[in-house]
Scaffold this motif. Structure first.
Motif, mmCIF file in Angstrom:
data_model
loop_
_atom_site.group_PDB
_atom_site.id
_atom_site.type_symbol
_atom_site.label_atom_id
_atom_site.label_comp_id
_atom_site.label_asym_id
_atom_site.label_seq_id
_atom_site.Cartn_x
_atom_site.Cartn_y
_atom_site.Cartn_z
ATOM 1 N N SER A 144 -3.772 4.303 -7.417
ATOM 2 C CA SER A 144 -3.260 3.553 -6.270
ATOM 3 C C SER A 144 -2.944 2.116 -6.660
ATOM 4 O O SER A 144 -3.471 1.591 -7.640
ATOM 5 C CB SER A 144 -4.283 3.568 -5.129
ATOM 6 N N PHE A 151 -5.411 10.267 -6.217
ATOM 7 C CA PHE A 151 -4.960 9.261 -5.261
ATOM 8 C C PHE A 151 -3.858 8.415 -5.896
ATOM 9 O O PHE A 151 -4.036 7.869 -6.994
ATOM 10 C CB PHE A 151 -6.114 8.347 -4.841
ATOM 11 N N SER A 196 -1.876 6.110 -3.693
ATOM 12 C CA SER A 196 -1.430 5.315 -2.553
ATOM 13 C C SER A 196 -0.804 4.000 -3.014
ATOM 14 O O SER A 196 -1.077 3.514 -4.111
ATOM 15 C CB SER A 196 -2.605 5.021 -1.620
ATOM 16 N N ASN A 197 0.058 3.449 -2.154
ATOM 17 C CA ASN A 197 0.672 2.139 -2.406
ATOM 18 C C ASN A 197 1.390 2.089 -3.754
ATOM 19 O O ASN A 197 1.140 1.223 -4.591
ATOM 20 C CB ASN A 197 -0.381 1.026 -2.324
ATOM 21 N N GLY A 231 -3.787 12.341 -2.293
ATOM 22 C CA GLY A 231 -3.487 11.232 -1.389
ATOM 23 C C GLY A 231 -2.332 10.379 -1.880
ATOM 24 O O GLY A 231 -2.403 9.805 -2.970
ATOM 25 N N LYS A 234 -0.773 7.891 0.327
ATOM 26 C CA LYS A 234 -0.585 7.030 1.490
ATOM 27 C C LYS A 234 0.295 5.827 1.138
ATOM 28 O O LYS A 234 0.230 5.289 0.033
ATOM 29 C CB LYS A 234 -1.954 6.547 1.982
ATOM 30 N N SER A 235 1.127 5.408 2.096
ATOM 31 C CA SER A 235 1.926 4.183 1.993
ATOM 32 C C SER A 235 2.804 4.163 0.745
ATOM 33 O O SER A 235 2.735 3.270 -0.099
ATOM 34 C CB SER A 235 1.022 2.938 2.024
ATOM 35 N N ASN A 236 3.641 5.186 0.621
ATOM 36 C CA ASN A 236 4.683 5.213 -0.381
ATOM 37 C C ASN A 236 6.033 5.241 0.341
ATOM 38 O O ASN A 236 6.157 4.692 1.437
ATOM 39 C CB ASN A 236 4.505 6.426 -1.298
ATOM 40 N N ASN A 287 4.523 7.260 5.392
ATOM 41 C CA ASN A 287 5.651 7.538 4.518
ATOM 42 C C ASN A 287 6.891 7.765 5.377
ATOM 43 O O ASN A 287 6.972 7.211 6.474
ATOM 44 C CB ASN A 287 5.341 8.740 3.612
ATOM 45 N N SER A 339 -4.729 5.239 9.016
ATOM 46 C CA SER A 339 -4.844 6.674 8.745
ATOM 47 C C SER A 339 -4.822 7.494 10.028
ATOM 48 O O SER A 339 -4.458 8.671 10.019
ATOM 49 C CB SER A 339 -6.132 6.958 7.972
#
Length: 449
Positions: free
Chosen positions: A44, A65, A67-68, A88, A90-92, A114, A243
Motif C-alpha cells: 500500500s 494489500f 491500497s493507495n 485489498g 482500496k483507493s485506487n 474505486n 470503508s
C-alpha cells in the motif's frame, strides 16, 4: 515497515510478513526470494499500476494489500494464487475486475473507493467469500450469481449507483452486516424528506481540547461549550469515503436515531466550522467504560476478538444484551439499520450498562410492515445472535435459554428469525435486571466513535 535495501541484501529471508512503502512504481522481483515463507504482503501507499502474472510463485501468500496505488484493474495474476484469502485494493483507480483475477480461496475482497461499474458473474464462484467491501464505486447493480456466496456475512455497497436492493440479497442465510446508504434507492431506503430535528451549536461557543480518538469517518476531541458546564466530545467528520460509506450519511442516520438510553446523547450539530467540516457535539463517556470487544483480525475475518480475561456474569450479560436489543428495536422502528452491530462498537461497564455507537454503516429502510424493512431487521438480528453467542462463551455458568435464543437469531431461514421486539421481551422476562439509563459522564471520559 521494511526496506528495499534489506530485501535485496537478503536480510528479510524467512519472514512471513512484508510491508514496503517506498514510492514503488514496479513490483520488486526480489520479493520472490521470500516465496517459501511470505504469507502477508502489503504494498500500500506506493505508485504501482500492475503486478506480475506469475504472482502465484509466492506459494504461501494468504493476504495481499495494495491500497493507495495507481491500479486501474485488479491484476489477473492474483487469481492463480492458490492460498490467497484476503485481497485489498482500496483507493485506487480500478474500473474493471476480471473473472481471472479472483482466487478460488478468497474470503475477503476489499475494493472500496474505486471506479468499478460492474462485477463479474464469476464472483458467485467464490464460495468461501465472507467479506465484500465495495463502498464508493459506480456499481448500478449486483450480479445475481452473488446469491451463490452462501458464506457471505459482511457486505458494504454504500455510495454507489444502485437503484434497488435485490430480493435475494435480503434472504442470504449468513449475511449479518450490510451497509447500503448513499445510493439512488427508492423512497424509504434514503433519508426521509426534511432534516431530523437537532439542536444547533455555534462554533464560537466550542473550545476544543485534546484528541480522544479517531476513526475512519472523523476525529473526536474533548471540548468545552460556553452554554454548559460539563465537558463534551466533538466529532469532526471527514469528507472522504470510508470503508463503510459516506461520513455525511453516518451523520444523518445518527441524528435521525433520536434519543435512547443506549445511544450516546447528542448536544447539537455544528454547521459553521471554519473549514466547513461537518461536526457533532455529544456527551462524554465515563473513563472506566471500555469497548466490549476488538475488531476482527485478518484471521477472524468477520468475527470480533476479545481479551482472554474478558468474562461476564450472567446478570451483566442479560443487562447488556437487553440494552442492545432495546436500542436495535428503537432504531428499526425509526427505519434505521445500524449495519455494524459488533462488540467493538459497544462501550460498557462491568455491570452490563452499555452504549451502541459508530453509525458509519447505518442505512435507512422502510419500517415494518414493509417486507424489505422486516427482512433488513431480521438480517441485523443475525448479527445480534452472533454477538450473543460470543458473550455466552465468556459467561459462567452457561445459560441454555440464552443459547437457544442465540441459535434462533442466527438461523439460516431469515423469515423465521425473531424481530428485536420479540428478542427484548424474551430477555426481559427472564432477567431480574431491566435496562437502566446511563450514568452522567464524569470529568475524564472516552468518546464513542
Amino acid at each position: 515497515m521494511h526496506s528495499l535495501d534489506d530485501l535485496r541484501a537478503g536480510r528479510l529471508r524467512g519472514i512471513t510478513r512484508l510491508n514496503l512503502k517506498q514510492g514503488l512504481t514496479q513490483f520488486p522481483e526480489d520479493i520472490f526470494d521470500l516465496a517459501d515463507s511470505l504469507e502477508v504482503l502489503d504494498l500500500s501507499d506506493n505508485a504501482l499500476s500492475d503486478l506480475p502474472d506469475d504472482l502465484h510463485r509466492l506459494s504461501q501468500l494468504k493476504v495481499l494489500f495494495c491500497s493507495n496505488n495507481r491500479f486501474t484493474h485488479v491484476p489477473i495474476g492474483i487469481g492463480r494464487c492458490a492460498r490467497l484469502e484476503a485481497v485489498g485494493f482500496k483507493s485506487n483507480r480500478i474500473t474493471t475486475l476480471d473473472a481471472q483475477a479472483l482466487p478460488a480461496s478468497l474470503r475477503a475482497l476489499i475494493l472500496t473507493d474505486n471506479a468499478l461499474q460492474a462485477l463479474p458473474e464469476a464472483l458467485g464462484d467464490c464460495t468461501q467469500l465472507q467479506k465484500l467491501m465495495l463502498a464508493g464505486n459506480r456499481l448500478r447493480s449486483l450480479p445475481a450469481s452473488l446469491a451463490r456466496c452462501q458464506r457471505l456475512e459482511l457486505l458494504r455497497i454504500a455510495s454507489n449507483g444502485l437503484s434497488e436492493l435485490p430480493d435475494w440479497l435480503l434472504q442470504m442465510p449468513r449475511l449479518a452486516w450490510l451497509a447500503y446508504a448513499d445510493n439512488p434507492l427508492p423512497a424509504g431506503f434514503v433519508a426521509p424528506p426534511g432534516a431530523a430535528p437537532c439542536a444547533s451549536v455555534a462554533w464560537r461557543d466550542i473550545e476544543l481540547g485534546h484528541e480522544l480518538g479517531r476513526g475512519a469517518s472523523g476525529v473526536i476531541h474533548r471540548a468545552r461549550c460556553t452554554f454548559q458546564q460539563a465537558p463534551l466530545a466533538v466529532k469532526l467528520y471527514k469528507g472522504a469515503i470510508t470503508s463503510d460509506g459516506s461520513p455525511l450519511a453516518e451523520m444523518s442516520t445518527y441524528i435521525a436515531a433520536g434519543e435512547h438510553p443506549q445511544l450516546v446523547a447528542l448536544a447539537g450539530r455544528i454547521d459553521d466550522h471554519p473549514q466547513q467540516l461537518p461536526a457533532l457535539a455529544m456527551q462524554l463517556i465515563p473513563a472506566d467504560w471500555h469497548n466490549l470487544g476488538g475488531p476482527p483480525s485478518l484471521d477472524s475475518c468477520t468475527r470480533d476478538r476479545y481479551p482472554a480475561e474478558r468474562q461476564l456474569s450472567l446478570p451483566a450479560l442479560r443487562q447488556l444484551a437487553s440494552g442492545i436489543a432495546s436500542v436495535s428495536a428503537h432504531l428499526h422502528a425509526r427505519g434505521i439499520s445500524h449495519g455494524d452491530l459488533y462488540a467493538h462498537n459497544i462501550l460498557c461497564d462491568s455491570d452490563g450498562r452499555c452504549l451502541l455507537g459508530d453509525f458509519g454503516a447505518a442505512s435507512f429502510h422502510p419500517p415494518a410492515p414493509h417486507p424489505a424493512g422486516l427482512a433488513l431487521e431480521r438480517l441485523e438480528v443475525r448479527a445480534f445472535g452472533i454477538l450473543l453467542g460470543e458473550l455466552l462463551a465468556r459467561c459462567e455458568p452457561p445459560d441454555a435459554d440464552l443459547q437457544a435464543l442465540a441459535r434462533r437469531c442466527r438461523q439460516a431461514d431469515v423469515a423465521r428469525r425473531p424481530l428485536f421486539s420479540e428478542v427484548l421481551t424474551h430477555l426481559q422476562q427472564g432477567s431480574p435486571a431491566r435496562v437502566t439509563a446511563q450514568p452522567a459522564a464524569q470529568s475524564t471520559a472516552m468518546a464513542l466513535d
